[in-house]
Design an enzyme around this catalytic site. Structure first.
Site, PDB file in Angstrom:
ATOM      1  N   GLU A   1       0.911  -1.321   0.004  1.00  0.00           N
ATOM      2  CA  GLU A   1       0.135  -0.056  -0.110  1.00  0.00           C
ATOM      3  C   GLU A   1       1.095   1.330   0.013  1.00  0.00           C
ATOM      4  O   GLU A   1       1.596   1.447   0.851  1.00  0.00           O
ATOM      5  CB  GLU A   1      -0.997  -0.067   1.226  1.00  0.00           C
ATOM      6  CG  GLU A   1      -2.023   1.003   1.151  1.00  0.00           C
ATOM      7  CD  GLU A   1      -1.922   2.212   1.738  1.00  0.00           C
ATOM      8  OE1 GLU A   1      -1.326   3.186   0.889  1.00  0.00           O
ATOM      9  OE2 GLU A   1      -2.244   2.549   2.701  1.00  0.00           O
TER      10      GLU A   1
ATOM     11  N   CYS B   1      -2.946   8.366   3.864  1.00  0.00           N
ATOM     12  CA  CYS B   1      -2.972   7.884   2.425  1.00  0.00           C
ATOM     13  C   CYS B   1      -4.429   8.111   1.737  1.00  0.00           C
ATOM     14  O   CYS B   1      -4.403   8.491   0.579  1.00  0.00           O
ATOM     15  CB  CYS B   1      -2.691   6.358   2.334  1.00  0.00           C
ATOM     16  SG  CYS B   1      -1.033   5.908   2.983  1.00  0.00           S
TER      17      CYS B   1
END
Length: 461
Positions: free
Chosen positions: A234, A268
């Site tokens: 990720e 994020c």
């Protein structure tokens, strides 16, 4: 070469703690113990493994204040958000305590002349390289499903949250997980690349997951590929927040402030690029800027604070560079745009207008309190702007017509699409990215099965 790790309080810039990074011998001892613990744990029935997750949820809540105070001290998270992070982790542990055994149950397959089924079995010891921005949640969203699946965890947490890493290691033991099953590796930053590469090559390590930068992800993904091992990456995002011409502008603007500035913009899945239809652009911009200017910046220990410091001074410098370079390229400053004078690593919440491809605020991941606004002529233009990114993590679309929002979302590449809602992770739904945001999934059934051996059984009489 010094292996000393020194953590700083981002609110003051003053040192908070010192740790001695491990040498190769201590790492080897830790890996050997973790491997042994993981092999034993794999033989424990899944119902018992899930029961430990329920105990972990209780331990998280019992130690909420301590874990939240560590997040505040080590990376500057506003205290109310830190408490929410611990609670979200507890909810996730409860989810896997309830759902884990059913997700991992054997799946019968009807075939002629035989008994066949698919089993989800542990892979072994998993190396996790985790970031600092959600020091509890980032670990828990990977570790809980991995442990319920029967695996062990080697945790390489970010060095500036070493205290949080060690506290979490102790918490797992308190919740009844075997000692050494979750092992926090204390590594100096200079030792991380070589040690990580060696661990990925080590036959005792079965797989690796990383949440972090593209550079770190490329190194880990390449090492995992050479070793033919499963990896989940990720790697951040530059999420678009699209406001269509029929949207409720006031509601969208209020949600946009929350979407961009949670965790002081260090997330994020924060919305970063705001693509607004021309007919509502002026109204949205006015409401959004007013909301941003009303945010309360200050000491993250104070419960009224909404924006704390950035976690490190180099992160503040990176935001300043992105602002200055974007202004030089033609962007327009609407508010903020400067560090806060005085102690700590504070930066004023900032909004840039007239941004677009070719500007750092639009092209790069902005990891701090910086929002980039751009105007779309029509839906097709909005799609092109939203998709004009090398990242593909989340997407948020605001419209009075949900079907229109879904149809638009299908034309934009991302790991998640939210219509009339802020992008968020939820244990019931898979989480992960596309393009440079990475691959693989965490959470839900997909997340617990990522680090299992999907094994076929075929038995004839």
């Amino acid at each position: 070469m010094s292996r000393t790790i020194r953590t700083l309080d981002p609110t003051t810039g003053e040192p908070t703690a010192t740790y001695e990074g491990w040498d190769a011998d201590r790492v080897e001892t830790a890996v050997a113990r973790a491997h042994t613990a993981s092999r034993t744990w794999a033989l424990v029935p899944v119902a018992e493994r899930a029961a430990r997750a329920a105990d972990l949820a209780r331990s998280l809540r019992e130690h909420k204040d301590h874990l939240a105070s560590l997040a505040v001290a080590e990376m500057g998270k506003p205290v109310r958000e830190a408490e929410g992070e611990v609670e979200k982790s507890a909810v996730t542990a409860e989810y896997y305590a309830r759902q884990g055994p059913a997700i991992l149950a054997d799946e019968r397959v009807e075939v002629d002349g035989a008994k066949a089924w698919v089993a989800y079995e542990p892979v072994g010891l998993v190396l996790a390289v985790m970031p600092w921005n959600f020091p509890v949640w980032q670990v828990m969203r990977f570790a809980v499903p991995s442990l319920v699946a029967g695996n062990g965890v080697l945790l390489k947490h970010a060095s500036n949250v070493t205290g949080s890493a060690l506290a979490l290691q102790d918490l797992f033991v308190e919740a009844g997980f075997p000692e050494h099953l979750v092992t926090a590796l204390v590594l100096a930053d200079t030792d991380v690349p070589d040690t990580t590469a060696r661990l990925i090559e080590d036959d005792r390590v079965a797989a690796v997951t990383l949440t972090g930068s593209n550079r770190a992800g490329a190194a880990v993904g390449a090492a995992a590929g050479r070793a033919a091992k499963k990896s989940v990456l990720e790697l951040g995002g530059s999420d678009a927040f699209v406001v269509l011409d029929d949207a409720d502008v006031e509601a969208a603007a209020a949600a946009a402030v929350k979407a961009r500035f949670t965790n002081s913009g260090q997330s994020c899945v924060c919305a970063k690029r705001f693509v607004v239809a021309a007919p509502v652009a002026d109204a949205f911009t006015a409401a959004f800027v007013a909301g941003v200017e009303a945010l309360r910046l200050g000491d993250p220990r104070e419960r009224h604070t909404q924006i704390g410091p950035l976690a490190r001074d180099d992160l503040r410098a990176a935001i300043q560079r992105q602002v200055e370079d974007s202004l030089a390229a033609g962007a327009r400053l609407l508010t903020g745009g400067k560090p806060v004078p005085g102690d700590g690593f504070f930066y004023r919440p900032t909004v840039l207008a007239d941004t677009g491809p070719g500007m750092p605020a639009f092209d790069e991941e902005t990891f701090g309190p910086l929002a980039a606004l751009t105007v779309a002529r029509d839906d097709d233009h909005a799609v092109r702007l939203a998709d004009a990114s090398s990242y593909g993590l989340g997407l948020s679309i605001w419209t009075a017509d949900p079907d229109r929002g879904v149809a638009l979302a299908r034309r934009i590449t991302s790991g998640a699409a939210f219509v009339n809602a802020v992008v968020a992770s939820d244990p019931r739904l898979p989480f992960g990215g596309t393009k440079r945001s990475g691959y693989g999934r965490e959470l839900a059934a997909a997340g617990i099965r990522e680090f299992t051996n999907t094994r076929t059984y075929w038995v004839t009489a």
